[in-house]
Design a protein around this motif. Structure first.
Motif, mmCIF file in Angstrom:
data_model
loop_
_atom_site.group_PDB
_atom_site.id
_atom_site.type_symbol
_atom_site.label_atom_id
_atom_site.label_comp_id
_atom_site.label_asym_id
_atom_site.label_seq_id
_atom_site.Cartn_x
_atom_site.Cartn_y
_atom_site.Cartn_z
ATOM 1 N N VAL A 40 0.836 -1.200 0.000
ATOM 2 C CA VAL A 40 0.000 0.000 0.000
ATOM 3 C C VAL A 40 0.869 1.247 0.000
ATOM 4 O O VAL A 40 0.528 2.244 -0.588
ATOM 5 C CB VAL A 40 -0.956 -0.008 1.217
ATOM 6 C CG1 VAL A 40 -1.664 1.307 1.372
ATOM 7 C CG2 VAL A 40 -1.956 -1.130 1.075
ATOM 8 N N ASN B 256 1.597 6.442 2.369
ATOM 9 C CA ASN B 256 0.329 7.122 2.581
ATOM 10 C C ASN B 256 -0.833 6.156 2.710
ATOM 11 O O ASN B 256 -1.897 6.519 3.155
ATOM 12 C CB ASN B 256 0.047 8.116 1.452
ATOM 13 C CG ASN B 256 1.050 9.248 1.454
ATOM 14 O OD1 ASN B 256 1.580 9.609 2.497
ATOM 15 N ND2 ASN B 256 1.328 9.790 0.291
ATOM 16 N N GLY B 257 -0.612 4.927 2.311
ATOM 17 C CA GLY B 257 -1.663 3.928 2.403
ATOM 18 C C GLY B 257 -1.866 3.395 3.806
ATOM 19 O O GLY B 257 -2.836 2.707 4.079
ATOM 20 N N GLU C 38 -2.823 4.928 6.431
ATOM 21 C CA GLU C 38 -4.104 5.432 6.928
ATOM 22 C C GLU C 38 -5.263 4.639 6.335
ATOM 23 O O GLU C 38 -6.244 4.348 7.020
ATOM 24 C CB GLU C 38 -4.269 6.920 6.605
ATOM 25 C CG GLU C 38 -3.301 7.819 7.338
ATOM 26 C CD GLU C 38 -1.955 7.937 6.635
ATOM 27 O OE1 GLU C 38 -1.862 7.619 5.426
ATOM 28 O OE2 GLU C 38 -0.987 8.342 7.296
ATOM 29 N N ALA C 39 -5.128 4.275 5.076
ATOM 30 C CA ALA C 39 -6.187 3.497 4.424
ATOM 31 C C ALA C 39 -6.311 2.104 5.041
ATOM 32 O O ALA C 39 -7.418 1.593 5.211
ATOM 33 C CB ALA C 39 -5.912 3.387 2.926
ATOM 34 N N GLU D 8 -7.996 2.586 8.423
ATOM 35 C CA GLU D 8 -9.415 2.886 8.216
ATOM 36 C C GLU D 8 -10.185 1.642 7.796
ATOM 37 O O GLU D 8 -11.309 1.416 8.260
ATOM 38 C CB GLU D 8 -9.587 3.991 7.177
ATOM 39 C CG GLU D 8 -11.039 4.345 6.890
ATOM 40 C CD GLU D 8 -11.848 4.752 8.113
ATOM 41 O OE1 GLU D 8 -13.055 4.418 8.159
ATOM 42 O OE2 GLU D 8 -11.300 5.383 9.030
ATOM 43 N N ALA D 9 -9.602 0.828 6.950
ATOM 44 C CA ALA D 9 -10.266 -0.408 6.526
ATOM 45 C C ALA D 9 -10.450 -1.357 7.706
ATOM 46 O O ALA D 9 -11.491 -2.003 7.837
ATOM 47 C CB ALA D 9 -9.474 -1.087 5.419
ATOM 48 N N GLU E 198 -13.250 0.089 9.826
ATOM 49 C CA GLU E 198 -14.539 -0.123 9.158
ATOM 50 C C GLU E 198 -14.991 -1.583 9.289
ATOM 51 O O GLU E 198 -16.169 -1.853 9.536
ATOM 52 C CB GLU E 198 -14.452 0.275 7.687
ATOM 53 C CG GLU E 198 -15.740 0.075 6.908
ATOM 54 C CD GLU E 198 -16.916 0.908 7.422
ATOM 55 O OE1 GLU E 198 -18.070 0.480 7.228
ATOM 56 O OE2 GLU E 198 -16.701 1.987 8.015
#
Length: 96
Positions: free
Chosen positions: A25, A28-29, A31-32, A35-36, A39
């Motif tokens: 990722v 910067n990924g 954070e993604a 977040e995933a 979620e």
């Protein structure tokens, strides 16, 4: 990167301590990925709540950490608070 670092990272992959997908990722990924994981934990919580099953925050946090070991309890708490607020606000009816 030197050979020692590369060997350490490869060993972490072998032991399941690090995910190749998370590494792909990129910087910067991160954070993604967090977040995933949050979620997914939110959906896990809501699914259990809808089924009438009580689960603790510790269980929800463990679920999130299975997906991203670096997610903190504070990150989950803050994001869940936002989701609960949004849910309550969106279902509230105004009396005029």
């Amino acid at each position: 990167m030197n050979d020692r670092f590369t060997a350490a990272v490869e060993r972490a992959f072998e032991l399941g301590l690090e995910s190749r997908a998370a590494v792909r990722v990129g910087r910067n990924g991160r954070e993604a990925v967090v977040e995933a994981a949050i979620e997914s934990a939110w959906r896990y919580l809501r699914t259990n709540m809808n089924a009438g099953i009580d689960i603790s925050f510790v269980e929800v946090l463990a679920f999130a950490r299975e997906r991203c070991s670096g997610v903190t309890a504070e990150q989950v708490r803050v994001e869940f608070k936002k989701r609960f607020k949004g849910r309550w606000q969106s279902t509230a009816t105004s009396v005029v």
